[in-house]
Design a protein around this motif. Structure first.
Motif, PDB file in Angstrom:
ATOM      1  N   GLU A 199       0.834  -1.204   0.000  1.00  0.00           N
ATOM      2  CA  GLU A 199       0.000   0.000   0.000  1.00  0.00           C
ATOM      3  C   GLU A 199       0.869   1.254   0.000  1.00  0.00           C
ATOM      4  O   GLU A 199       0.541   2.245  -0.670  1.00  0.00           O
ATOM      5  N   GLY A 235       2.057   1.812  -3.438  1.00  0.00           N
ATOM      6  CA  GLY A 235       0.960   2.316  -4.257  1.00  0.00           C
ATOM      7  C   GLY A 235       0.699   3.792  -4.025  1.00  0.00           C
ATOM      8  O   GLY A 235       0.448   4.548  -4.978  1.00  0.00           O
ATOM      9  N   SER A 254       1.179   6.864  -6.665  1.00  0.00           N
ATOM     10  CA  SER A 254      -0.142   7.344  -7.090  1.00  0.00           C
ATOM     11  C   SER A 254      -0.103   8.615  -7.938  1.00  0.00           C
ATOM     12  O   SER A 254      -0.924   8.755  -8.856  1.00  0.00           O
ATOM     13  N   THR A 307       0.610   7.068 -11.356  1.00  0.00           N
ATOM     14  CA  THR A 307      -0.381   6.115 -11.872  1.00  0.00           C
ATOM     15  C   THR A 307      -1.788   6.696 -11.932  1.00  0.00           C
ATOM     16  O   THR A 307      -2.631   6.202 -12.683  1.00  0.00           O
ATOM     17  N   GLY A 308      -2.059   7.729 -11.112  1.00  0.00           N
ATOM     18  CA  GLY A 308      -3.392   8.308 -11.068  1.00  0.00           C
ATOM     19  C   GLY A 308      -4.398   7.465 -10.312  1.00  0.00           C
ATOM     20  O   GLY A 308      -5.596   7.740 -10.328  1.00  0.00           O
ATOM     21  N   ARG A 309      -3.909   6.432  -9.619  1.00  0.00           N
ATOM     22  CA  ARG A 309      -4.787   5.526  -8.889  1.00  0.00           C
ATOM     23  C   ARG A 309      -5.300   6.193  -7.611  1.00  0.00           C
ATOM     24  O   ARG A 309      -4.575   6.932  -6.946  1.00  0.00           O
ATOM     25  N   GLU A 310      -6.570   5.935  -7.267  1.00  0.00           N
ATOM     26  CA  GLU A 310      -7.146   6.477  -6.041  1.00  0.00           C
ATOM     27  C   GLU A 310      -6.628   5.692  -4.839  1.00  0.00           C
ATOM     28  O   GLU A 310      -6.593   4.462  -4.852  1.00  0.00           O
ATOM     29  N   VAL A 311      -6.235   6.432  -3.793  1.00  0.00           N
ATOM     30  CA  VAL A 311      -5.688   5.794  -2.590  1.00  0.00           C
ATOM     31  C   VAL A 311      -6.379   6.376  -1.364  1.00  0.00           C
ATOM     32  O   VAL A 311      -7.108   7.367  -1.444  1.00  0.00           O
ATOM     33  N   ASP A 312      -6.123   5.758  -0.220  1.00  0.00           N
ATOM     34  CA  ASP A 312      -6.686   6.225   1.042  1.00  0.00           C
ATOM     35  C   ASP A 312      -6.181   7.641   1.341  1.00  0.00           C
ATOM     36  O   ASP A 312      -4.961   7.850   1.460  1.00  0.00           O
ATOM     37  N   TRP A 360      -2.367   8.734   2.370  1.00  0.00           N
ATOM     38  CA  TRP A 360      -1.627   9.649   1.486  1.00  0.00           C
ATOM     39  C   TRP A 360      -1.092  10.834   2.282  1.00  0.00           C
ATOM     40  O   TRP A 360       0.067  11.235   2.124  1.00  0.00           O
TER      41      TRP A 360
END
Length: 336
Positions: free
Chosen positions: A37, A40, A44, A47-52, A56
């Protein structure tokens, strides 16, 4: 062939060690985040990925500046220590041999008496560290010449002088407001890490380390006799001056960012010698990897081991001293 393959694998592991330590340690704390995590979240923005959002915020606002600072300081102090040990042909030489760390500490303490602005403290520490080097060079010059012995003695004098000035500043400091801040700063901590502060100090560390890395093969020449170095066409005086200036810049920048951190510049180069012998072409890169990972692990332990943060210099001494004794017992001092 087998030996070369093993050394190649070990070199690759040491190269990857700081990155692995950073990814693992950045998730350790009161708000635990798994390594996957953490990676990730770090990637982010690419990658543009949504994270907590909370994860973050913890990583990017709190822990990442500390990790970056620990990586830079561990790398800088280790390379600086290895360079000074080669420069003075003394296995006990440290980044404070020329009094730079003590001078930088006095600059920070002096600034802390008047302000809590971290940038002002950093700049004052850096300036006073370079002043300490200038003082050492002036003291060591005799009849227009300077010897290694005079440089070491000059560094001892300058270090003692600035240590006395630090004690004087602590004596006159306000015991309720200024003295606790000064005492805590002198014990070393990564808690003051900010992106703004890193932008001032880390480029100086990287510049000094880059110079020492490029000169690593020439550091081997410093152990030769003066006649031999002249035959090779090497200007030893110029080389020593460049090495001293680069190592001093690194040390002063490290101290200005996080205070005094002991043992790293002594312990890590010896660990590198234990693995690869006395060739500085290998010791400098290995010191970068081991020093960075070691400092990240120490800083993580300092903030996560107990409810109250433990100063970094306390942990480096507690861990460094026994480990150094083990090194001495294992090698008999043969490679140290």
């Amino acid at each position: 062939m087998e030996q070369k393959r093993k050394q190649g694998m070990m070199s690759l592991l040491i190269f990857l060690l700081p990155f692995a330590a950073a990814v693992i340690c950045i998730g350790i704390g009161r708000y635990n985040i798994s390594p996957a995590e953490s990676l990730g979240i770090l990637l982010s923005p690419l990658t543009g990925r949504e994270v907590d959002p909370q994860g973050w915020s913890v990583i990017y606002h709190v822990r990442l500046p500390r990790i970056l600072l620990a990586l830079a300081v561990g790398m800088g102090l280790s390379v600086s220590g290895a360079s000074f040990q080669s420069l003075f042909s003394n296995p006990l030489a440290t980044p404070d041999t020329l009094g730079v760390a003590t001078g930088a500490s006095f600059g920070a303490v002096l600034a802390l008496l008047f302000t809590r602005n971290i940038l002002v403290v950093q700049l004052a520490a850096l300036l006073m560290g370079l002043t300490a080097l200038a003082g050492t060079c002036l003291i060591s010059r005799l009849n227009g010449k300077s010897s290694i012995l005079m440089v070491v003695l000059g560094g001892m004098v300058v270090s003692s002088l600035f240590q006395a000035l630090v004690s004087l500043a602590k004596y006159v400091a306000d015991p309720e407001e200024d003295l606790p801040a000064i005492t805590y700063w002198l014990m070393g901590s990564m808690s003051r890490a900010t992106y703004q502060g890193l932008a001032v100090g880390i480029p100086l560390i990287l510049l000094g380390v880059a110079v020492l890395f490029l000169l690593r093969w020439r550091l081997n020449i410093l152990s030769l006799q003066e006649d031999e170095t002249k035959a090779l066409g090497i200007d030893v005086k110029k080389l020593r001056l460049i090495v001293m200036a680069a190592a001093t810049l690194v040390t002063a920048a490290c101290v200005s960012l996080c205070g005094q951190v002991g043992w790293v510049g002594l312990l890590i180069p010896h660990a590198a010698r234990m693995l690869y012998g006395s060739d500085n072409r290998k010791i400098i890169p290995v010191s970068i990897g081991l020093g960075s990972a070691f400092m990240v692990a120490i800083d993580t332990a300092s903030r996560a081991a107990t409810a109250a943060e433990i100063p970094v210099s306390i942990l480096t001494a507690i861990i460094g001293a026994p480990f150094f004794i083990i090194l001495l017992r294992k090698t008999g001092g043969a490679r140290l």
